[in-house]
Design a protein around this motif. Sequence first.
Motif, PDB file in Angstrom:
ATOM      1  N   ASP A   9     100.562  47.223  76.939  1.00 34.05           N
ATOM      2  CA  ASP A   9      99.272  47.015  76.304  1.00 34.05           C
ATOM      3  C   ASP A   9      98.255  47.818  77.124  1.00 34.05           C
ATOM      4  O   ASP A   9      98.539  48.218  78.260  1.00 34.05           O
ATOM      5  CB  ASP A   9      98.943  45.519  76.327  1.00 34.05           C
ATOM      6  N   TRP A  56      89.140  42.186  62.370  1.00 28.69           N
ATOM      7  CA  TRP A  56      90.474  42.708  62.655  1.00 28.69           C
ATOM      8  C   TRP A  56      91.521  41.989  61.802  1.00 28.69           C
ATOM      9  O   TRP A  56      92.467  42.615  61.306  1.00 28.69           O
ATOM     10  CB  TRP A  56      90.810  42.577  64.133  1.00 28.69           C
ATOM     11  N   GLU A  60      94.291  43.582  59.413  1.00 25.00           N
ATOM     12  CA  GLU A  60      95.714  43.248  59.503  1.00 25.00           C
ATOM     13  C   GLU A  60      96.267  42.816  58.150  1.00 25.00           C
ATOM     14  O   GLU A  60      97.419  43.126  57.812  1.00 25.00           O
ATOM     15  CB  GLU A  60      95.935  42.106  60.513  1.00 25.00           C
ATOM     16  N   ASN A 127      97.076  47.184  69.747  1.00 29.11           N
ATOM     17  CA  ASN A 127      96.454  46.761  68.489  1.00 29.11           C
ATOM     18  C   ASN A 127      95.099  47.440  68.335  1.00 29.11           C
ATOM     19  O   ASN A 127      94.053  46.798  68.244  1.00 29.11           O
ATOM     20  CB  ASN A 127      96.282  45.233  68.454  1.00 29.11           C
ATOM     21  N   CYS A 151      99.891  52.712  67.842  1.00 32.32           N
ATOM     22  CA  CYS A 151      98.798  51.778  67.601  1.00 32.32           C
ATOM     23  C   CYS A 151      98.881  51.185  66.195  1.00 32.32           C
ATOM     24  O   CYS A 151      99.388  51.823  65.268  1.00 32.32           O
ATOM     25  CB  CYS A 151      97.452  52.473  67.786  1.00 32.32           C
ATOM     26  N   ALA A 152      98.332  49.982  66.073  1.00 31.13           N
ATOM     27  CA  ALA A 152      98.439  49.223  64.826  1.00 31.13           C
ATOM     28  C   ALA A 152      97.813  49.948  63.645  1.00 31.13           C
ATOM     29  O   ALA A 152      98.327  49.880  62.522  1.00 31.13           O
ATOM     30  CB  ALA A 152      97.787  47.851  65.004  1.00 31.13           C
ATOM     31  N   ALA A 158     100.584  45.055  63.168  1.00 33.53           N
ATOM     32  CA  ALA A 158     100.019  44.774  64.489  1.00 33.53           C
ATOM     33  C   ALA A 158     100.850  43.719  65.211  1.00 33.53           C
ATOM     34  O   ALA A 158     101.542  42.896  64.597  1.00 33.53           O
ATOM     35  CB  ALA A 158      98.575  44.288  64.351  1.00 33.53           C
ATOM     36  N   LYS A 159     100.774  43.748  66.559  1.00 35.00           N
ATOM     37  CA  LYS A 159     101.343  42.656  67.342  1.00 35.00           C
ATOM     38  C   LYS A 159     100.666  41.347  66.915  1.00 35.00           C
ATOM     39  O   LYS A 159      99.470  41.362  66.611  1.00 35.00           O
ATOM     40  CB  LYS A 159     101.066  42.880  68.841  1.00 35.00           C
TER      41      LYS A 159
END
Length: 240
Positions: A9, A56, A60, A127, A151-152, A158-159
């Motif tokens: 991360d 966010w 997502e 993310n 990256c997301a 995403a994580k």
Amino acid sequence: MAIRAVLWDVDDTLFDYARADHLGMGAHLTAEGLVDGFDSVDQALRRWRELTTLHWRRFEAGGIAFEEQRRDRVRDFLGAPGLTAAEADAWFGRYLVHYETAWTLFPDTLPVLDVLADDYRHAILSNSSIRNQDRKLRVLGIRDRFETVLCAAELGVAKPAPEAFHAACTALDLRPSEVAYVGDQPDIDARGAAEAGLRGIWLDRADTGGRPGLDRITSLRQLPSLLGGGTRFGAGSTFG
């Protein structure tokens, strides 16, 4: 199976995001004449982070672009729903100038990356977006430490979704069991990685504890011995 790669991360793991965020927001509020609109910089940051989480999650869930969730965050923060895309982008751009001025790595980042360099491959899973994180890593002088940055925003997932972690393993051409993931969020990072079959490691810099089911360290200096590689720092791992 032995760990062959460390997946990282970025924010609040390698890079001191919280410090930069606080200093950057304070300078930006002053420059924009918004200081009197909040009781303190901390209150403004709490609101900013609440909106970051809210928008966010919209990103997502799909149906909204990365840039548009950021614009909506600015509109909500300012209480200005009629702000145009160009105006929101310009406001965020001015904020970035102050934020980036405060960018710094944690003191343990470079020493540990040096210790682990010969024994493990390294990559990033964040993310965020490639545009944000690739530039950040280059400005901080560590982009060349990592084989790839995922990256997301570009992955479309995403994580803590397993698909995000598996995409990184695929990029490294390694099995999940051969990869360790290090991040500051116990659920999004460590638990998510573990449930995807990686070795999830929670970097608990504040030493909050309380999660006995997770591998936990309180400094990156504990990571080499936890992985079983270099032990120059002589610090054992922490669990629980």
